[in-house]
Motif scaffolding. Structure first.
Motif, PDB file in Angstrom:
ATOM      1  N   SER A 158       0.849  -1.187   0.000  1.00 52.25           N
ATOM      2  CA  SER A 158       0.000   0.000   0.000  1.00 52.25           C
ATOM      3  C   SER A 158       0.892   1.248   0.000  1.00 52.25           C
ATOM      4  O   SER A 158       2.089   1.174   0.262  1.00 52.25           O
ATOM      5  N   GLU A 159       0.267   2.350  -0.259  1.00 48.68           N
ATOM      6  CA  GLU A 159       1.003   3.625  -0.258  1.00 48.68           C
ATOM      7  C   GLU A 159       1.596   3.911   1.117  1.00 48.68           C
ATOM      8  O   GLU A 159       2.717   4.395   1.234  1.00 48.68           O
ATOM      9  N   GLU A 160       0.879   3.585   2.158  1.00 41.86           N
ATOM     10  CA  GLU A 160       1.379   3.782   3.527  1.00 41.86           C
ATOM     11  C   GLU A 160       2.618   2.930   3.797  1.00 41.86           C
ATOM     12  O   GLU A 160       3.570   3.386   4.422  1.00 41.86           O
ATOM     13  N   ILE A 182       4.729   1.763   1.572  1.00 43.78           N
ATOM     14  CA  ILE A 182       5.843   2.304   0.774  1.00 43.78           C
ATOM     15  C   ILE A 182       6.440   3.515   1.475  1.00 43.78           C
ATOM     16  O   ILE A 182       7.663   3.633   1.595  1.00 43.78           O
ATOM     17  N   GLN A 183       5.584   4.408   1.960  1.00 42.28           N
ATOM     18  CA  GLN A 183       6.075   5.586   2.667  1.00 42.28           C
ATOM     19  C   GLN A 183       6.824   5.201   3.933  1.00 42.28           C
ATOM     20  O   GLN A 183       7.830   5.813   4.297  1.00 42.28           O
TER      21      GLN A 183
END
Length: 102
Positions: A7-9, A11-12
């Motif tokens: 998810s984007e979270e 990855i961040q």
């Protein structure tokens, strides 16, 4: 071949953790590679990747930033990079300095 998606979270989170671990290492490496204010003949030859003949020629050239005030010739690092950046000398010396001189 298995495929993993994040998810984007996630990855961040990975990016933040990598940055947190990598930045101090990079800063330490840059500090170790900083050049001294005065370069010895050997340090200068290694920095610009030249031999002793070219070094002698430069050390005896009018306007080259070398000082003999300390017994042995020393190249004034900041003045050397200023000298390299002058348009008249750019054709003779091609050198990439990793730090911008202020």
């Amino acid at each position: 071949m298995p495929v993993t998606t994040f998810s984007e979270e996630e990855i961040q989170s990975f990016v933040s953790e990598i940055k947190k671990q990598l930045v101090p290492v990079l800063i330490k490496e840059l500090e170790q590679k900083q050049l001294p204010p005065l370069l010895t003949r050997k340090q200068f030859m290694e920095l610009v990747d030249i031999g002793s003949t070219k070094c002698n020629e430069l050390f005896n050239r009018e306007g080259f930033p070398v000082t003999r005030e300390f017994g042995h010739p020393r190249v004034v690092t900041k003045l050397f990079f200023d000298w390299v950046n002058e348009s008249a000398n750019q054709s003779e010396v091609s050198l990439r300095y990793p730090y911008r001189i202020i």
